[in-house]
Motif scaffolding. Sequence first.
Motif, PDB file in Angstrom:
ATOM      1  N   ALA A  58     -19.649   7.021  -0.416  1.00  0.00           N
ATOM      2  CA  ALA A  58     -19.882   6.941   1.025  1.00  0.00           C
ATOM      3  C   ALA A  58     -19.178   8.097   1.715  1.00  0.00           C
ATOM      4  N   VAL A  59     -19.761   8.560   2.810  1.00  0.00           N
ATOM      5  CA  VAL A  59     -19.175   9.640   3.614  1.00  0.00           C
ATOM      6  C   VAL A  59     -18.972   9.116   5.038  1.00  0.00           C
ATOM      7  N   ARG A  60     -17.771   9.333   5.582  1.00  0.00           N
ATOM      8  CA  ARG A  60     -17.503   8.886   6.946  1.00  0.00           C
ATOM      9  C   ARG A  60     -18.474   9.554   7.923  1.00  0.00           C
ATOM     10  N   GLY A  61     -19.117   8.713   8.733  1.00  0.00           N
ATOM     11  CA  GLY A  61     -20.119   9.216   9.665  1.00  0.00           C
ATOM     12  C   GLY A  61     -21.535   9.027   9.163  1.00  0.00           C
ATOM     13  N   ASN A  62     -21.685   8.738   7.869  1.00  0.00           N
ATOM     14  CA  ASN A  62     -22.973   8.434   7.237  1.00  0.00           C
ATOM     15  C   ASN A  62     -23.763   9.702   6.905  1.00  0.00           C
ATOM     16  N   LEU A  63     -24.600   9.575   5.888  1.00  0.00           N
ATOM     17  CA  LEU A  63     -25.488  10.653   5.453  1.00  0.00           C
ATOM     18  C   LEU A  63     -26.775  10.604   6.270  1.00  0.00           C
ATOM     19  N   THR A  64     -27.252  11.762   6.699  1.00  0.00           N
ATOM     20  CA  THR A  64     -28.476  11.828   7.505  1.00  0.00           C
ATOM     21  C   THR A  64     -29.678  11.952   6.576  1.00  0.00           C
ATOM     22  N   VAL A  65     -30.479  10.889   6.508  1.00  0.00           N
ATOM     23  CA  VAL A  65     -31.664  10.872   5.658  1.00  0.00           C
ATOM     24  C   VAL A  65     -32.687   9.956   6.327  1.00  0.00           C
ATOM     25  N   PRO A  66     -33.984  10.313   6.295  1.00  0.00           N
ATOM     26  CA  PRO A  66     -34.982   9.496   7.004  1.00  0.00           C
ATOM     27  C   PRO A  66     -35.192   8.131   6.350  1.00  0.00           C
ATOM     28  N   ALA A  67     -35.386   7.113   7.189  1.00  0.00           N
ATOM     29  CA  ALA A  67     -35.712   5.774   6.691  1.00  0.00           C
ATOM     30  C   ALA A  67     -37.194   5.702   6.339  1.00  0.00           C
ATOM     31  N   VAL A  68     -37.507   4.911   5.334  1.00  0.00           N
ATOM     32  CA  VAL A  68     -38.891   4.649   4.946  1.00  0.00           C
ATOM     33  C   VAL A  68     -39.087   3.143   4.936  1.00  0.00           C
ATOM     34  N   LEU A  69     -39.932   2.658   5.836  1.00  0.00           N
ATOM     35  CA  LEU A  69     -40.150   1.221   5.985  1.00  0.00           C
ATOM     36  C   LEU A  69     -38.819   0.495   6.180  1.00  0.00           C
ATOM     37  N   SER A  70     -38.049   0.970   7.129  1.00  0.00           N
ATOM     38  CA  SER A  70     -36.817   0.346   7.627  1.00  0.00           C
ATOM     39  C   SER A  70     -35.630   0.442   6.684  1.00  0.00           C
ATOM     40  N   SER A  71     -35.715   1.225   5.617  1.00  0.00           N
ATOM     41  CA  SER A  71     -34.598   1.339   4.678  1.00  0.00           C
ATOM     42  C   SER A  71     -34.486   2.771   4.160  1.00  0.00           C
ATOM     43  N   HIS A  72     -33.266   3.136   3.738  1.00  0.00           N
ATOM     44  CA  HIS A  72     -33.031   4.440   3.127  1.00  0.00           C
ATOM     45  C   HIS A  72     -32.967   4.338   1.606  1.00  0.00           C
ATOM     46  N   SER A  73     -33.308   3.181   1.051  1.00  0.00           N
ATOM     47  CA  SER A  73     -33.244   2.990  -0.394  1.00  0.00           C
ATOM     48  C   SER A  73     -34.462   3.574  -1.090  1.00  0.00           C
ATOM     49  N   PHE A  74     -34.239   4.113  -2.295  1.00  0.00           N
ATOM     50  CA  PHE A  74     -35.361   4.552  -3.126  1.00  0.00           C
ATOM     51  C   PHE A  74     -35.685   3.450  -4.127  1.00  0.00           C
ATOM     52  N   ASP A  75     -36.937   2.977  -4.090  1.00  0.00           N
ATOM     53  CA  ASP A  75     -37.423   1.928  -4.986  1.00  0.00           C
ATOM     54  C   ASP A  75     -38.097   2.604  -6.182  1.00  0.00           C
ATOM     55  N   THR A  76     -37.502   2.482  -7.357  1.00  0.00           N
ATOM     56  CA  THR A  76     -38.014   3.196  -8.529  1.00  0.00           C
ATOM     57  C   THR A  76     -39.326   2.625  -9.044  1.00  0.00           C
ATOM     58  N   LEU A  77     -39.631   1.360  -8.737  1.00  0.00           N
ATOM     59  CA  LEU A  77     -40.905   0.778  -9.160  1.00  0.00           C
ATOM     60  C   LEU A  77     -42.044   1.258  -8.272  1.00  0.00           C
TER      61      LEU A  77
END
Length: 532
Positions: free
Chosen positions: A346-365
Motif C-alpha cells: 500500500a502507498v499513502r495517498g493511494n495508487l491512481t488507477v481507473p476503476a472497472v465496474l466499480s472496482s480496481h481489482s483484476f479478475d483473472t478468470l
Amino acid sequence: MRFLPVNFNTIMVELSGLAETLALLDSLNVAPILGIEEIIPAARTLMIRFRPTKISAQQLAAKICCRDLQERGHATEKQIEIPVHYNGDDLAVVAEILGFTVQEVIRQHTENEYTVAFTGFAPGFAYMVSDTLQWNIPRRKTPRTRIPAGAVALAGEFSSIYPQASPGGWQIIGITTERMWDLSRSSPALLQPGYRVNFRDAGHLPATVSLPEPSIKHTVPLPETSCHLEILSVGLQTLFQDLGRVGQSGLGISESGAMDKSALRSANRIVGNSSDQTCLEIIQGGFKAIAHGQMLVAITGASCPIEVKTPLGETLYVNTHQPIDLNDGDEISLGIPNAGMRSYLAVRGNLTVPAVLSSHSFDTLSNIGPAPLKVRDKLSVSETSHCAAVSFAETPAFEMPNKDEVVVLDIILGPRTDWFTQEALNLLSKQIWQVTPQSNRIGLRLNGECSLSRVKQQELPSEGTCAGAIQIPASGQPVLFLADHPLTGGYPVIASVADYHLDLAGQIPVNAKIQFNPISQFHEIQGSKDLL
C-alpha cells in the motif's frame, strides 16, 4: 422447496424446476426480504447471500416458504434481436437428436421467443429458456477445447451465446457477430436476466466467423504527478486488488478482490489510508520498484525479506507490517516468502488507477479490471490530504502457512453433501490433500491418495458457487474455489470453507497440505413459520 446450507451468510434454495426458480426470483425482486444482499439464480436453485445481523438462515427460509410460486410477477420490456448464421458444427447432430430436419431446427429456434433466466460461466454468458419450446439437448460427450466468441449453442433446455473464446461442451448450431460482452458499453453485458430474446436467421456463411479477441484496454495510466512508483520487476505476477466488485452477479461476474483481504486492509491502515483502498498483490516475491519523490509504503501478507537500496548505495532491511519511508531514488525489493503466498503493498495517498465496474481489482478468470503490472509501468500516487495517522499496531491476522505444514481449514458441509458416499465424507476430513501447481486465484486444485465417490451420478444443473466452495469434478479430486471463481458451476459442492478461513486459504502455497475440519453435521435448513 429445500433449503441447503452453503456458508454462515449464504443458503441455497432448491426448487422443482426453472419456472418455480424464476417465479421466486421475481417475487424476491418485487418484494425484497430485509437482510438479503445478493441472489444468484440458476437452473433450479437460488443462492442467497444475506446479512446474519439482520436475519437468520432459519428466518429467511421461513419467509421464503410463504412466497407464491404459481405466477411470475415480473415482466421486462427489454427485447433483443440476435442475427444468427446457422452454420454450426453440431447443427446436423441437434437435428438428429430432435428428429427434425436442419431447416426445422432453424425455424423453431427463430420462431420461439427466449427469456434470459440467469447468467454465469463467463461475463455475458446468458442462459436463455423458451416457454414454448421443450427441447432438451445433451451436451457433447467430449467438450471442445476452444469454442469461438459468438457461437450460438444449446445444452439441456437452454440456448446461449459464448461471449469469448473458451472451452465448452454445448452443441454449436450457429454464430453471431453481435458482441455479448463489451466494456466500452455503459452496460457491458448485452443480455441480462429478464431480457426477452429473439433469434433471426441471417443466412448461411461459407466459413466460420470468429470475433476478434478483445484486448485488455485498462492499462496503467501515465503519472499525472511527479510522485510515482516505477516498476522494475513484477516477479511471477503483480496485480491491482481491492475488496472486489460486489453486486455484479447480474452481469455474470463474481466478486474477485484480494485473496487475503485482512492483509490488504492492514497495509492500508499502516499508511493511513482507508482500509478498502487499492493495493498491489504480489505473488511469491520478486517485486522491485524505484520511488520517484517521497512516499510512505507498507508491506503485509506473506513473510518475505524486504530491502531498500538508497541512491548512495546503502542497503536497509525492513520488516512487514510497519510504515516504510521511501525517499526519491530509493529502490524497494521483495524476496521470496518463507511462509505465505501473497504480499500486499500500500502507498499513502493511494495508487491512481481507473476503476472497472466499480472496482480496481483484476479478475483473472474474466480478464476484467486494470491490467496486470509489467516492467517500466509508472504508478501515480495520489495526494494525501484525506489520510489518517499511520498505524504502528498492525500484526498479521494469522500465522502464514508454509509448504512443509498441514493447514487446517474449517468447513461447513453443504449444499450437495448428500450426493456423496459416507466413505467420501470420511475421506474429505481425514485425508490429507496436497495443493498442486495448477492452483491459482480461481481455485486450489487438490490431490489426495483416494478420490471422493458419489452416490448420485446424474448431471447437476448449473447452480451458484461462492468463494470457499469445495467442488468435486468427475475426477473425484477437490477444487477449492477462491476469489476469481466462476459465478455458477456444474459439479456438486460437498462443503465450503468457513468465511473466517478464506484469507488463510488465499495464502496457502503450492505443495502445501490441507486438512478439512467439518464444524457441523449436514442438515437441511428448516424454516418454521414460528420464527416469523
